[in-house]
Design a protein around this motif. Structure first.
Motif, short mmCIF file in Angstrom:
data_model
loop_
_atom_site.label_atom_id
_atom_site.label_comp_id
_atom_site.label_asym_id
_atom_site.label_seq_id
_atom_site.Cartn_x
_atom_site.Cartn_y
_atom_site.Cartn_z
N THR A 79 41.19 9.79 24.09
CA THR A 79 40.03 10.63 23.78
C THR A 79 39.76 10.65 22.28
OG1 THR A 79 40.51 12.03 25.68
CG2 THR A 79 39.12 12.99 24.00
N THR A 80 40.81 10.75 21.49
CA THR A 80 40.66 10.77 20.03
C THR A 80 40.10 9.45 19.52
OG1 THR A 80 42.48 12.35 19.84
CG2 THR A 80 41.89 11.13 17.84
N VAL A 81 40.68 8.35 19.98
CA VAL A 81 40.21 7.03 19.54
C VAL A 81 38.76 6.81 19.96
CG1 VAL A 81 40.54 4.54 19.89
CG2 VAL A 81 42.51 6.00 19.43
N GLY A 82 38.44 7.18 21.19
CA GLY A 82 37.06 7.03 21.66
C GLY A 82 36.08 7.86 20.86
N THR A 83 36.46 9.07 20.54
CA THR A 83 35.58 9.95 19.75
C THR A 83 35.34 9.37 18.36
OG1 THR A 83 36.36 11.89 20.96
CG2 THR A 83 35.30 12.28 18.83
N ILE A 84 36.40 8.88 17.72
CA ILE A 84 36.26 8.29 16.39
C ILE A 84 35.41 7.02 16.46
CG2 ILE A 84 37.51 7.16 14.50
CD1 ILE A 84 39.75 9.27 14.99
N PHE A 85 35.62 6.21 17.49
CA PHE A 85 34.83 4.99 17.66
C PHE A 85 33.34 5.32 17.74
CE2 PHE A 85 32.65 2.09 20.59
CZ PHE A 85 32.78 0.89 19.92
N PHE A 86 32.98 6.28 18.59
CA PHE A 86 31.57 6.63 18.74
C PHE A 86 31.03 7.37 17.53
CE2 PHE A 86 32.57 5.72 23.20
CZ PHE A 86 31.60 4.75 23.41
N ALA A 87 31.86 8.12 16.83
CA ALA A 87 31.41 8.76 15.59
C ALA A 87 31.10 7.71 14.53
CB ALA A 87 32.47 9.74 15.08
N GLU A 88 31.90 6.66 14.46
CA GLU A 88 31.64 5.57 13.53
C GLU A 88 30.32 4.88 13.85
OE1 GLU A 88 33.23 4.06 10.71
OE2 GLU A 88 34.06 6.08 10.70
N ARG A 89 30.08 4.64 15.12
CA ARG A 89 28.80 4.03 15.52
C ARG A 89 27.64 4.95 15.18
NH1 ARG A 89 28.66 1.14 21.17
NH2 ARG A 89 26.60 0.77 20.32
N MET A 90 27.82 6.23 15.44
CA MET A 90 26.76 7.20 15.15
C MET A 90 26.51 7.29 13.65
SD MET A 90 26.61 11.12 16.41
CE MET A 90 25.06 11.88 16.73
N TRP A 91 27.58 7.21 12.86
CA TRP A 91 27.50 7.31 11.40
C TRP A 91 26.51 6.28 10.84
CZ3 TRP A 91 28.33 9.96 7.14
CH2 TRP A 91 28.40 9.28 5.92
N LYS A 92 26.47 5.11 11.45
CA LYS A 92 25.60 4.05 10.94
C LYS A 92 24.12 4.40 11.08
CE LYS A 92 29.02 0.54 11.89
NZ LYS A 92 29.43 -0.55 12.76
N LYS A 93 23.77 5.22 12.05
CA LYS A 93 22.37 5.55 12.31
C LYS A 93 22.01 6.99 12.00
CE LYS A 93 21.92 2.02 15.75
NZ LYS A 93 21.12 1.47 16.77
N ASN A 94 22.99 7.89 12.11
CA ASN A 94 22.70 9.32 11.94
C ASN A 94 23.91 9.98 11.30
OD1 ASN A 94 22.08 12.01 12.12
ND2 ASN A 94 21.39 11.91 14.24
#
Length: 125
Positions: A79-94
């Motif tokens: 869950t932690t790794v998945g959350t960080i992964f998607f936060a990194e993707r989100m960081w690029k756009k928002n």
């Protein structure tokens, strides 16, 4: 080498590259990642304490993992790794959205962990 005619003068052009300057990350982002890990570890501890005191796992997604501490740690790590992964993707756009999302997830995990600790205390009486 690519050349261009600039006012009758032939000049070499810079090679094309995929370089895109990176925006410097605010210090809050890695701090939120660290806090996420701490909150997930606290959730494992508080869930285990509540279960050991006689409470039951109310989250149907986590319930199959709750009886085995190793499985629970694995679930929380994923869950932690998945959350960080998607936060990194989100960081690029928002960028603001990524920070708000992490803060909200950390707050929700803290609230769940506090609830678990109250359950552990109440069930232990």
């Amino acid at each position: 080498t690519r050349l261009a005619d600039v006012g009758g003068i032939i000049v070499p052009l810079a090679p094309m590259s995929g370089y895109v300057p990176q925006v410097k990350r605010p210090a809050i982002l890695p701090a939120l990642y660290a806090t996420l890990g701490i909150m997930q570890a606290w959730d494992v501890y508080s869930t285990t304490a509540a279960l050991n005191a006689g409470a039951r796992e109310a989250n149907p997604t986590a319930a199959p993992f709750a009886g085995n501490p190793g499985s629970l740690v694995g679930l929380k790590a994923a869950t932690t790794v998945g959350t960080i992964f998607f936060a990194e993707r989100m960081w690029k756009k928002n960028k603001v959205g990524a920070i708000v999302m992490l803060a909200a997830i950390n707050g929700a995990t803290a609230a769940v962990s506090m609830h678990n600790m109250r359950n552990a205390k109440a069930a232990g009486r």
